[in-house]
Design a protein around this motif. Sequence first.
Motif, mmCIF file in Angstrom:
data_model
loop_
_atom_site.group_PDB
_atom_site.id
_atom_site.type_symbol
_atom_site.label_atom_id
_atom_site.label_comp_id
_atom_site.label_asym_id
_atom_site.label_seq_id
_atom_site.Cartn_x
_atom_site.Cartn_y
_atom_site.Cartn_z
ATOM 1 N N ARG A 1 -11.745 -1.636 -0.514
ATOM 2 C CA ARG A 1 -11.289 -1.900 -1.878
ATOM 3 C C ARG A 1 -10.849 -3.352 -2.062
ATOM 4 O O ARG A 1 -11.030 -3.933 -3.118
ATOM 5 C CB ARG A 1 -10.131 -0.957 -2.227
ATOM 6 C CG ARG A 1 -10.588 0.457 -2.553
ATOM 7 C CD ARG A 1 -11.552 0.477 -3.714
ATOM 8 N NE ARG A 1 -11.689 1.812 -4.279
ATOM 9 C CZ ARG A 1 -12.321 2.068 -5.418
ATOM 10 N NH1 ARG A 1 -12.886 1.083 -6.101
ATOM 11 N NH2 ARG A 1 -12.409 3.289 -5.871
ATOM 12 N N THR A 2 -10.283 -3.936 -1.004
ATOM 13 C CA THR A 2 -9.857 -5.337 -1.084
ATOM 14 C C THR A 2 -11.043 -6.284 -1.221
ATOM 15 O O THR A 2 -11.016 -7.267 -1.966
ATOM 16 C CB THR A 2 -9.024 -5.723 0.154
ATOM 17 O OG1 THR A 2 -7.860 -4.889 0.194
ATOM 18 C CG2 THR A 2 -8.605 -7.173 0.092
ATOM 19 N N ARG B 190 -9.957 4.099 -10.626
ATOM 20 C CA ARG B 190 -10.565 3.626 -9.375
ATOM 21 C C ARG B 190 -10.221 4.600 -8.256
ATOM 22 O O ARG B 190 -9.763 4.228 -7.194
ATOM 23 C CB ARG B 190 -10.070 2.215 -9.058
ATOM 24 C CG ARG B 190 -10.353 1.214 -10.184
ATOM 25 C CD ARG B 190 -9.602 -0.085 -10.003
ATOM 26 N NE ARG B 190 -10.029 -0.821 -8.824
ATOM 27 C CZ ARG B 190 -9.435 -1.941 -8.395
ATOM 28 N NH1 ARG B 190 -8.378 -2.418 -9.051
ATOM 29 N NH2 ARG B 190 -9.879 -2.564 -7.328
ATOM 30 N N SER C 26 -2.684 -0.884 -3.541
ATOM 31 C CA SER C 26 -3.432 0.374 -3.610
ATOM 32 C C SER C 26 -2.482 1.536 -3.380
ATOM 33 O O SER C 26 -1.328 1.352 -2.974
ATOM 34 C CB SER C 26 -4.575 0.398 -2.589
ATOM 35 O OG SER C 26 -4.091 0.186 -1.279
ATOM 36 N N ARG D 52 -8.454 0.597 2.308
ATOM 37 C CA ARG D 52 -7.820 -0.655 1.912
ATOM 38 C C ARG D 52 -8.771 -1.834 2.059
ATOM 39 O O ARG D 52 -8.876 -2.684 1.165
ATOM 40 C CB ARG D 52 -6.560 -0.893 2.764
ATOM 41 C CG ARG D 52 -5.764 -2.115 2.354
ATOM 42 C CD ARG D 52 -4.657 -2.409 3.323
ATOM 43 N NE ARG D 52 -5.161 -2.844 4.618
ATOM 44 C CZ ARG D 52 -5.576 -4.083 4.882
ATOM 45 N NH1 ARG D 52 -5.602 -5.001 3.925
ATOM 46 N NH2 ARG D 52 -6.000 -4.406 6.080
ATOM 47 N N ARG E 269 -4.806 0.409 -10.063
ATOM 48 C CA ARG E 269 -5.022 0.057 -8.668
ATOM 49 C C ARG E 269 -5.898 1.121 -7.997
ATOM 50 O O ARG E 269 -5.964 2.255 -8.466
ATOM 51 C CB ARG E 269 -3.681 -0.061 -7.930
ATOM 52 C CG ARG E 269 -2.815 -1.212 -8.429
ATOM 53 C CD ARG E 269 -3.496 -2.553 -8.133
ATOM 54 N NE ARG E 269 -2.698 -3.700 -8.554
ATOM 55 C CZ ARG E 269 -2.905 -4.388 -9.655
ATOM 56 N NH1 ARG E 269 -3.862 -4.027 -10.492
ATOM 57 N NH2 ARG E 269 -2.163 -5.435 -9.950
ATOM 58 N N PRO E 270 -6.585 0.779 -6.891
ATOM 59 C CA PRO E 270 -7.373 1.783 -6.172
ATOM 60 C C PRO E 270 -6.502 2.955 -5.730
ATOM 61 O O PRO E 270 -5.391 2.751 -5.209
ATOM 62 C CB PRO E 270 -7.924 1.016 -4.974
ATOM 63 C CG PRO E 270 -7.919 -0.416 -5.400
ATOM 64 C CD PRO E 270 -6.720 -0.568 -6.283
ATOM 65 N N VAL E 271 -6.987 4.151 -5.941
ATOM 66 C CA VAL E 271 -6.243 5.370 -5.607
ATOM 67 C C VAL E 271 -7.104 6.240 -4.696
ATOM 68 O O VAL E 271 -8.247 6.561 -5.037
ATOM 69 C CB VAL E 271 -5.865 6.165 -6.871
ATOM 70 C CG1 VAL E 271 -5.230 7.499 -6.490
ATOM 71 C CG2 VAL E 271 -4.935 5.353 -7.757
ATOM 72 N N ALA F 3 3.158 2.566 -8.905
ATOM 73 C CA ALA F 3 1.981 1.733 -9.175
ATOM 74 C C ALA F 3 1.804 1.492 -10.667
ATOM 75 O O ALA F 3 1.403 0.394 -11.086
ATOM 76 C CB ALA F 3 0.739 2.396 -8.593
ATOM 77 N N VAL G 48 0.881 -1.158 0.000
ATOM 78 C CA VAL G 48 0.000 0.000 0.000
ATOM 79 C C VAL G 48 0.922 1.211 0.000
ATOM 80 O O VAL G 48 1.597 1.494 0.996
ATOM 81 C CB VAL G 48 -0.928 0.025 1.230
ATOM 82 C CG1 VAL G 48 -1.770 1.297 1.232
ATOM 83 C CG2 VAL G 48 -1.815 -1.203 1.257
#
Length: 257
Positions: A251-252, A220, A124, A248, A193-195, A115, A100
Amino acid sequence: MRAKVETVRIDGLPVRLHTLATAGRVRDDLAPTVVLVHGIGMSHRSFRRTQAALAATHRTISVDLPGFGGLPGAGRRLQIEELADLVVRAVRSRGTGPLVLVGQSMGTQVVAEAARRHPGSVASVVLIGPVVVEGRRHAVLQALDLARDCLVEGLRMNGVVTTDYLRSIPQYLRELGPMLRHRLEDTLPHVDRPVLVVRGSRDPIARRDWATRLAAAAPRGEFVELPGPHHVQEHQPVAFARTVDEFRRVRTTGGTR
């Protein structure tokens, strides 16, 4: 808790890692590791309170980049992409699981590039006070914004900023150009990836419209605003840690906030 401090060399360049975690998690290679990357002129000290809060539930590694935090300089200019590679390679050399990546100020450029370039290693991304605002890509304008921020940072954080800047001047001057030229708004659309974009409500450096625009640029992306200035993570360490943990976890599991 006391951090484990070690300096690793990647292609001859020094990167200092400050690892902090609850007992039994310092070498946890399965759970996500939270990696903290400072801004230009700064060091791991800009995450001291933040890292302590995050370490209650995560393995954390705070990074000192070459030429910062008292480390020897690179002797040359390092592009943002090269700094991104250095961070991932240095942290992965310690046997980490998924990362992360948390960056502040110029560190947001570094972790976003990390990333984009190393998606297999990154779970993330969290961007705190992202730079550089479009239309303000000039050293004088950035200096003015920094001066405005010093008016609201408070005595402790201004002390950290001043002492960190003074010991990093040679590398600071080398990295100023790459930071000003890097376009975070062009990188984020390619980060799958999630931002999470985090902004302090009193931050004169990362303007609100800019921060929300970056969150929208990421496929995302999400945006959160916390009370405080540019180094909002140090003014709100517990709230910030909870925000990162919630982001986290949601999103996971694929849920929604």
